[in-house]
Write a protein that holds these residues in place. Structure first.
Motif, PDB file in Angstrom:
ATOM      1  N   UNK A   5       0.807  -1.220   0.000  1.00 23.26           N
ATOM      2  CA  UNK A   5       0.000   0.000   0.000  1.00 23.26           C
ATOM      3  C   UNK A   5       0.839   1.270   0.000  1.00 23.26           C
ATOM      4  N   UNK A   6       1.870   1.318   0.829  1.00 22.68           N
ATOM      5  CA  UNK A   6       2.651   2.550   0.955  1.00 22.68           C
ATOM      6  C   UNK A   6       3.451   2.847  -0.318  1.00 22.68           C
ATOM      7  N   UNK A   7       4.155   1.859  -0.907  1.00 24.27           N
ATOM      8  CA  UNK A   7       4.822   2.139  -2.178  1.00 24.27           C
ATOM      9  C   UNK A   7       3.845   2.526  -3.288  1.00 24.27           C
ATOM     10  N   UNK A   8       2.638   1.939  -3.274  1.00 23.65           N
ATOM     11  CA  UNK A   8       1.636   2.317  -4.275  1.00 23.65           C
ATOM     12  C   UNK A   8       1.264   3.789  -4.128  1.00 23.65           C
ATOM     13  N   UNK A   9       1.136   4.246  -2.891  1.00 22.46           N
ATOM     14  CA  UNK A   9       0.849   5.662  -2.653  1.00 22.46           C
ATOM     15  C   UNK A   9       2.007   6.540  -3.131  1.00 22.46           C
ATOM     16  N   UNK A  10       3.232   6.104  -2.871  1.00 24.46           N
ATOM     17  CA  UNK A  10       4.400   6.877  -3.287  1.00 24.46           C
ATOM     18  C   UNK A  10       4.469   6.996  -4.808  1.00 24.46           C
ATOM     19  N   UNK A  11       4.164   5.916  -5.510  1.00 28.56           N
ATOM     20  CA  UNK A  11       4.152   5.957  -6.974  1.00 28.56           C
ATOM     21  C   UNK A  11       3.071   6.905  -7.475  1.00 28.56           C
ATOM     22  N   UNK A  12       1.890   6.856  -6.860  1.00 27.81           N
ATOM     23  CA  UNK A  12       0.804   7.745  -7.263  1.00 27.81           C
ATOM     24  C   UNK A  12       1.211   9.209  -7.145  1.00 27.81           C
ATOM     25  N   UNK A  13       1.807   9.572  -6.021  1.00 24.65           N
ATOM     26  CA  UNK A  13       2.203  10.958  -5.792  1.00 24.65           C
ATOM     27  C   UNK A  13       3.334  11.367  -6.735  1.00 24.65           C
ATOM     28  N   UNK A  14       4.286  10.463  -6.969  1.00 25.17           N
ATOM     29  CA  UNK A  14       5.399  10.808  -7.866  1.00 25.17           C
ATOM     30  C   UNK A  14       4.910  11.027  -9.288  1.00 25.17           C
ATOM     31  N   UNK A  15       3.973  10.214  -9.747  1.00 24.91           N
ATOM     32  CA  UNK A  15       3.412  10.413 -11.086  1.00 24.91           C
ATOM     33  C   UNK A  15       2.536  11.657 -11.138  1.00 24.91           C
ATOM     34  N   UNK A  16       1.826  11.939 -10.056  1.00 24.61           N
ATOM     35  CA  UNK A  16       1.032  13.162  -9.964  1.00 24.61           C
ATOM     36  C   UNK A  16       1.917  14.378 -10.241  1.00 24.61           C
ATOM     37  N   UNK A  17       3.073  14.419  -9.610  1.00 21.61           N
ATOM     38  CA  UNK A  17       3.974  15.561  -9.775  1.00 21.61           C
ATOM     39  C   UNK A  17       4.720  15.518 -11.097  1.00 21.61           C
ATOM     40  N   UNK A  18       5.179  14.338 -11.509  1.00 16.18           N
ATOM     41  CA  UNK A  18       5.966  14.243 -12.736  1.00 16.18           C
ATOM     42  C   UNK A  18       5.133  14.580 -13.968  1.00 16.18           C
ATOM     43  N   UNK A  19       3.922  14.022 -14.064  1.00 14.20           N
ATOM     44  CA  UNK A  19       3.068  14.321 -15.212  1.00 14.20           C
ATOM     45  C   UNK A  19       2.636  15.781 -15.201  1.00 14.20           C
ATOM     46  N   UNK A  20       2.322  16.302 -14.007  1.00 18.01           N
ATOM     47  CA  UNK A  20       1.984  17.717 -13.915  1.00 18.01           C
ATOM     48  C   UNK A  20       3.161  18.593 -14.308  1.00 18.01           C
ATOM     49  N   UNK A  21       4.364  18.209 -13.886  1.00 17.40           N
ATOM     50  CA  UNK A  21       5.576  18.953 -14.227  1.00 17.40           C
ATOM     51  C   UNK A  21       5.798  18.958 -15.739  1.00 17.40           C
ATOM     52  N   UNK A  22       5.659  17.788 -16.384  1.00 18.26           N
ATOM     53  CA  UNK A  22       5.862  17.704 -17.828  1.00 18.26           C
ATOM     54  C   UNK A  22       4.849  18.557 -18.585  1.00 18.26           C
ATOM     55  N   UNK A  23       3.614  18.581 -18.100  1.00 18.67           N
ATOM     56  CA  UNK A  23       2.588  19.403 -18.740  1.00 18.67           C
ATOM     57  C   UNK A  23       2.930  20.885 -18.593  1.00 18.67           C
ATOM     58  N   UNK A  24       3.363  21.283 -17.405  1.00 19.47           N
ATOM     59  CA  UNK A  24       3.706  22.687 -17.167  1.00 19.47           C
ATOM     60  C   UNK A  24       4.975  23.096 -17.914  1.00 19.47           C
ATOM     61  N   UNK A  25       5.953  22.195 -17.973  1.00 25.98           N
ATOM     62  CA  UNK A  25       7.211  22.538 -18.632  1.00 25.98           C
ATOM     63  C   UNK A  25       7.014  22.710 -20.127  1.00 25.98           C
ATOM     64  N   UNK A  26       5.999  22.022 -20.683  1.00 32.99           N
ATOM     65  CA  UNK A  26       5.668  22.223 -22.091  1.00 32.99           C
ATOM     66  C   UNK A  26       5.195  23.653 -22.326  1.00 32.99           C
ATOM     67  N   UNK A  27       4.336  24.146 -21.442  1.00 34.35           N
ATOM     68  CA  UNK A  27       3.872  25.530 -21.547  1.00 34.35           C
ATOM     69  C   UNK A  27       5.045  26.502 -21.393  1.00 34.35           C
ATOM     70  N   UNK A  28       5.979  26.170 -20.499  1.00 36.90           N
ATOM     71  CA  UNK A  28       7.113  27.061 -20.235  1.00 36.90           C
ATOM     72  C   UNK A  28       8.051  27.146 -21.438  1.00 36.90           C
ATOM     73  N   UNK A  29       8.492  26.012 -21.917  1.00 32.58           N
ATOM     74  CA  UNK A  29       9.488  26.023 -22.991  1.00 32.58           C
ATOM     75  C   UNK A  29       8.936  26.591 -24.297  1.00 32.58           C
ATOM     76  N   UNK A  30       7.675  26.255 -24.611  1.00 34.80           N
ATOM     77  CA  UNK A  30       7.146  26.682 -25.901  1.00 34.80           C
ATOM     78  C   UNK A  30       6.294  27.945 -25.811  1.00 34.80           C
ATOM     79  N   UNK A  31       5.784  28.266 -24.623  1.00 32.13           N
ATOM     80  CA  UNK A  31       5.013  29.487 -24.466  1.00 32.13           C
ATOM     81  C   UNK A  31       5.839  30.642 -23.950  1.00 32.13           C
ATOM     82  N   UNK A  32       6.653  30.374 -22.918  1.00 30.67           N
ATOM     83  CA  UNK A  32       7.454  31.439 -22.305  1.00 30.67           C
ATOM     84  C   UNK A  32       8.775  31.619 -23.037  1.00 30.67           C
ATOM     85  N   UNK A  33       9.478  30.528 -23.293  1.00 28.63           N
ATOM     86  CA  UNK A  33      10.777  30.610 -23.960  1.00 28.63           C
ATOM     87  C   UNK A  33      10.667  30.613 -25.483  1.00 28.63           C
ATOM     88  N   UNK A  34       9.500  30.323 -26.009  1.00 29.20           N
ATOM     89  CA  UNK A  34       9.237  30.358 -27.455  1.00 29.20           C
ATOM     90  C   UNK A  34      10.173  29.430 -28.239  1.00 29.20           C
TER      91      UNK A  34
END
Length: 551
Positions: free
Chosen positions: A279-308
């Motif tokens: 149970x605990x490692x499953x929770x850790x994986x969920x949270x890590x993917x929550x942040x990693x996928x969110x980070x990748x989505x945001x970094x796409x906006x940053x590199x192509x929207x902010x940095x052009x």
């Protein structure tokens, strides 16, 4: 355990050995590569899709999450069905389906068609992923071999992330966004041939009836929750529509848990969550993917929207994150053998928190060679450090008979976390961005931006690319540049808030792991995170029962 299952496992030991096991591992990892690669390619193509399909931020989120929701919602069911009808068979069917749906996506001409194709790809990908890990645990039957195979399986995600943005960027430099779908077809064909030639069939000797009600309730609950979060910036986070969505999701998920606890053959065995090493490692994986996928989505906006940056430039700039994942994943598995699972997982989650905090401090003027690069490398390291040890702990907590179900739970935690990360972090950014720029954009003269550009610019910073390319009278260039700068500042303000939400979530997760997961190995366990020496199946089943009783 039934005699027939033992016979099949004995056949796997005698017929798949040496080079045959290596060939099977390569084929299985190629199938995994296809599924992971698709998501990284699509992330790179989002700006092009936003412009050509006139998609707002919610539309971009749905392009990502349509796949993720279908994938995560059906993983448990496909894991059980693969155990019943044959994991290799389901793997081959899934690969063929991904190829067909990718072709459908490539032929799409509208946002709705793309989203539908992505959902179809998610359905067939759900047939692929549980089968990959379940086949590995049945082919590699000794503790050391299995740990090494799982480490390679985990590192494959890093390889996919490494080549995905660069390959996607190259494709978009030479072709349209449709090419990120077409590329999946030949990869799928090669994977089908490789699996067909190298991988033996395996299935459980006995599989219970499929829990259809549980599948429907889980899919309804998660989908409604993600829909409510994605649409919240449009309707208002506390609007009637949003509140009803949250309530409906809570009711559906509560009904799912209640049903799973009472039904004789649950699609998700809730008793597994009584085992801390599951149970605990499953929770850790969920949270890590929550942040990693969110980070990748945001970094796409940053590199192509902010940095052009162009798509190819974006791919090249994202390589440090990908390389960090590829290098750290196998290293983390080896480290866990020396210091233990808990220490490694806690360290990984805290590294992710530091990475998200640094990323949240980024401004328009922040150079790439500095905080941005550091945050990307730390994000990759933290993400990789969590995955390998946590996955081994989960798979070490179930018997070989339940390998498909255990693999499906492992994959479901990843995808649900990823879907929620894109939905929540993306929606937080979208809300703050829209609040800050909508009024300014509405007052811009038509000589600077037409109505279509205004609508797109009010919803996503990626529209900066379209605005800067559009021809304009030199007299209005300064006003346009000031507006674009304000859009970039608003986007990063939204990213800052989203990053702080992620940091808080990660810190809480690290504390939970540190408190709930045992720090000392149990006597009789090997160093490989819960796998018994000699890999005796009966002993493994007894361990699950014993931990359920004690925890």
């Amino acid at each position: 355990m039934a005699v027939s299952t033992r016979i099949r496992q004995s056949e796997a030991r005698t017929t798949v050995s040496g080079r045959g096991k290596v060939a099977a591992l390569i084929a299985i990892c190629l199938a995994e590569l296809l599924v992971v690669l698709d998501n990284t390619l699509v992330n790179v193509a989002l700006p092009s899709m936003a412009v050509q399909l006139q998609a707002d931020m919610a539309g971009l989120q749905w392009i990502v999450d349509a796949f993720t929701l279908a994938f995560s919602g059906l993983l448990l069911a496909m894991g059980h069905l693969g155990d019943r009808y044959g994991r290799r068979r389901f793997l081959l069917w899934g690969l063929a389906g991904v190829a067909a749906m990718s072709a459908a996506g490539a032929l799409s001409s509208g946002l709705g068609q793309v989203i539908a194709a992505r959902a179809g790809m998610g359905i067939f990908a759900a047939m692929v992923f549980p089968a990959t890990l379940a086949l590995l645990t049945n082919i590699f039957t000794t503790a050391r071999e299995r740990a090494a195979a799982i480490a390679v399986w985990t590192a494959m995600a890093g390889i996919a992330i490494a080549i995905g943005p660069t390959v996607g960027g190259w494709l978009l430099e030479h072709f349209t966004w449709h090419s990120v779908f077409w590329i999946n077809v030949p990869v799928a064909v090669i994977a089908i041939a490789a699996v067909w030639l190298t991988t033996p069939e395996s299935r459980a000797a006995h599989v219970d009836r499929l829990d259809r009600i549980g599948i429907v309730l889980s899919l309804a609950g998660v989908t409604l929750l993600v829909w409510s979060i994605i649409e919240a910036p449009k309707h208002g986070w506390l609007s009637t529509a949003s509140l009803l969505g949250y309530l409906g999701a809570a009711v559906a998920l509560a009904a799912f848990v209640a049903w799973e606890l009472r039904v004789a053959t649950p699609v998700l065995n809730m008793r597994l969550f009584r085992i801390r090493r599951f149970a605990v490692p499953a929770m850790a994986i969920t949270v890590s993917y929550f942040c990693a996928f969110g980070f990748l989505f945001l970094i796409t906006q940053y590199f192509q929207g902010v940095k052009e940056l162009s798509p190819l430039e974006f791919g090249i700039h994202s390589l440090p994150f990908a390389l960090a994942v590829g290098i750290a994943a196998p290293a983390a598995t080896l480290l866990a053998q020396r210091v233990g699972t808990t220490a490694v997982i806690v360290s990984g989650v805290l590294i992710l928190a530091v990475a998200m905090y640094i990323a949240g401090q980024t401004t328009v003027e922040t150079p790439y060679l500095g905080p941005v690069l550091v945050s990307m490398v730390l994000m990759g390291i933290g993400f990789a450090v969590v995955q390998g040890p946590a996955t081994e702990s989960i798979m070490g907590s179930v018997s070989l008979e339940e390998a498909g179900a255990g693999s499906a739970v492992n994959d479901t935690t990843r995808e649900v976390g990823g879907a929620l990360g894109v939905a929540l972090l993306g929606s937080i950014m979208s809300s703050i961005y829209s609040d800050r720029v909508s009024a300014k954009i509405a007052g811009v003269p038509d000589t600077i931006m037409n109505a279509q550009q205004k609508d797109l610019a009010s919803n996503t910073p990626i529209s900066v690319l379209e605005i800067m390319k559009a021809p304009i009278n030199p007299l209005f260039e300064k006003a346009r540049d000031n507006l674009v700068y304000d859009m970039k500042v608003a986007a990063l303000a939204g990213s800052h808030t989203a990053s702080m939400v992620a940091v808080g979530t990660l810190v809480v997760a690290a504390v939970v792991v540190a408190i709930a997961l045992p720090w000392r190995r149990e006597e009789g366990q090997s160093l490989l995170l819960g796998w018994r020496k000699g890999d005796d199946e009966k002993a493994t089943e007894e361990k699950v029962t014993a931990e359920s009783a004690t925890d």
